[in-house]
Write an enzyme that holds these catalytic residues in place. Sequence first.
Site, PDB file in Angstrom:
ATOM      1  N   TRP A  10      -5.226   0.864   6.857  1.00  0.00           N
ATOM      2  CA  TRP A  10      -5.493   2.864   7.479  1.00  0.00           C
ATOM      3  C   TRP A  10      -7.463   2.240   7.358  1.00  0.00           C
ATOM      4  O   TRP A  10      -8.127   1.750   6.591  1.00  0.00           O
ATOM      5  CB  TRP A  10      -4.902   3.778   6.597  1.00  0.00           C
ATOM      6  CG  TRP A  10      -5.877   4.633   7.082  1.00  0.00           C
ATOM      7  CD1 TRP A  10      -5.348   5.424   8.213  1.00  0.00           C
ATOM      8  CD2 TRP A  10      -6.315   5.847   6.599  1.00  0.00           C
ATOM      9  NE1 TRP A  10      -5.692   6.600   8.355  1.00  0.00           N
ATOM     10  CE2 TRP A  10      -5.668   7.043   7.805  1.00  0.00           C
ATOM     11  CE3 TRP A  10      -6.598   6.193   5.015  1.00  0.00           C
ATOM     12  CZ2 TRP A  10      -7.066   8.191   6.786  1.00  0.00           C
ATOM     13  CZ3 TRP A  10      -7.156   7.102   4.537  1.00  0.00           C
ATOM     14  CH2 TRP A  10      -7.132   7.920   5.746  1.00  0.00           C
ATOM     15  N   ASP A  38       0.735  -3.674   3.643  1.00  0.00           N
ATOM     16  CA  ASP A  38       0.992  -1.338   4.613  1.00  0.00           C
ATOM     17  C   ASP A  38       0.182  -1.372   5.983  1.00  0.00           C
ATOM     18  O   ASP A  38      -1.204  -1.342   5.831  1.00  0.00           O
ATOM     19  CB  ASP A  38       0.869  -0.845   3.266  1.00  0.00           C
ATOM     20  CG  ASP A  38       0.879   0.489   4.584  1.00  0.00           C
ATOM     21  OD1 ASP A  38       2.412   1.157   4.510  1.00  0.00           O
ATOM     22  OD2 ASP A  38       0.175   1.545   4.739  1.00  0.00           O
ATOM     23  N   TYR A  43      -2.289   3.731  12.863  1.00  0.00           N
ATOM     24  CA  TYR A  43      -3.696   3.306  12.834  1.00  0.00           C
ATOM     25  C   TYR A  43      -4.744   2.040  13.977  1.00  0.00           C
ATOM     26  O   TYR A  43      -4.115   1.137  14.318  1.00  0.00           O
ATOM     27  CB  TYR A  43      -3.936   1.967  11.893  1.00  0.00           C
ATOM     28  CG  TYR A  43      -2.559   2.115  10.343  1.00  0.00           C
ATOM     29  CD1 TYR A  43      -2.573   4.221  10.622  1.00  0.00           C
ATOM     30  CD2 TYR A  43      -2.136   1.799   9.414  1.00  0.00           C
ATOM     31  CE1 TYR A  43      -2.200   5.021   9.043  1.00  0.00           C
ATOM     32  CE2 TYR A  43      -2.463   2.201   7.894  1.00  0.00           C
ATOM     33  CZ  TYR A  43      -1.765   3.433   8.168  1.00  0.00           C
ATOM     34  OH  TYR A  43      -1.591   4.340   7.121  1.00  0.00           O
ATOM     35  N   GLU A 284     -11.100  -7.159  -7.049  1.00  0.00           N
ATOM     36  CA  GLU A 284     -11.683  -6.154  -7.514  1.00  0.00           C
ATOM     37  C   GLU A 284     -10.110  -5.389  -7.699  1.00  0.00           C
ATOM     38  O   GLU A 284      -9.867  -4.877  -8.724  1.00  0.00           O
ATOM     39  CB  GLU A 284     -12.902  -5.583  -7.644  1.00  0.00           C
ATOM     40  CG  GLU A 284     -13.076  -4.406  -8.512  1.00  0.00           C
ATOM     41  CD  GLU A 284     -14.441  -4.013  -8.061  1.00  0.00           C
ATOM     42  OE1 GLU A 284     -14.707  -2.589  -8.948  1.00  0.00           O
ATOM     43  OE2 GLU A 284     -14.941  -3.997  -7.203  1.00  0.00           O
TER      44      GLU A 284
END
Length: 334
Positions: A10, A38, A43, A284
Amino acid sequence: MVSEVTYGNWLTHGELVDRDQAVACVRAALDAGITTFDTADVYARGAAEEVLGAALSGERRSSLVIASKVCLPTGDGPNDRGLSRKHIRESCEASLRRLRTDYIDLYQAHRFDETTPLEETLVALDDLVRQGKVLYIGVSEWTAPQIESALAVIRDLGLRSRIVSNQPQYNMLWRIIEPEIAPLCLREGIGQLAFQPLAQGVLTGKYRPGQEPPDGSRGKAGGRAPAFVGRVLGPQLLERVQDLLPVAADCGLSAAQLAIAWVLRQPGVSSVVAGATRPEQVAENAAASGKEIDDAVLARVDEILGDLIDRDPGKTAQMMAVRPEWRRTASSEG
């Protein structure tokens, strides 16, 4: 089975980053052991699904879990939104094409649609499961009563597919699922796929009080991103987030990893949906998987954030996908 960290696209694919950078982020996710991805039809008006489909092309399909969503407007027509049988079927077919796949692992109702009978929505989703185009179904930003109503319909109609997931906004600051939704989902065996674990990046500590958003951040980006980040920026909050940095350091974590580990520590959370604009951010985020934080750390987080924590269940998103000016046919109403 989903990876503890889900890669979400997104506000990134098709908007904030170019295609090459998006593909690099997806490759970094795969390299880091992330297997769950996802997205949603809404989007970037489908562009996010297209980019993700291209980036995952050639991967062993059975090793991936691809989640998408349906409900929010994908066009300007009266049937380009909502959870009617027509829109669900057409949107699923379009998502399959864009994602370059024969099936979607997890298909979620992006919002609740009060203009469509719940029975119609759930039977349409069940049909997709029976056809093999969808494997599992879920919801996103539904209230506890809405989820309970859906579960009752599924039982009453004897549908094959059951709701396996709920995708809520959930982080250290935004805990509105805790009073009602989380306990319900625990009882019913519904896993939480929590999105915005970093509160639009605010919980990373990169936004500092009295300073301009750093270059390369969502707060400095183009498109819609700054508007979303601006909702959670405020001097008092930014100061308290800075106080979280030493807590993270004591745990051997970055602030972002502490925020993700905090969400994963909560009861009923299956995975955290985290986006990224750079491959190093993906690595990360993924490194937070499996990190343990004890009760003393949880208590310290609560002490620092204090009255900025929101637990009001009434704030669960109620944004409707279908506008009142669109009317259903008489046969559908009956």
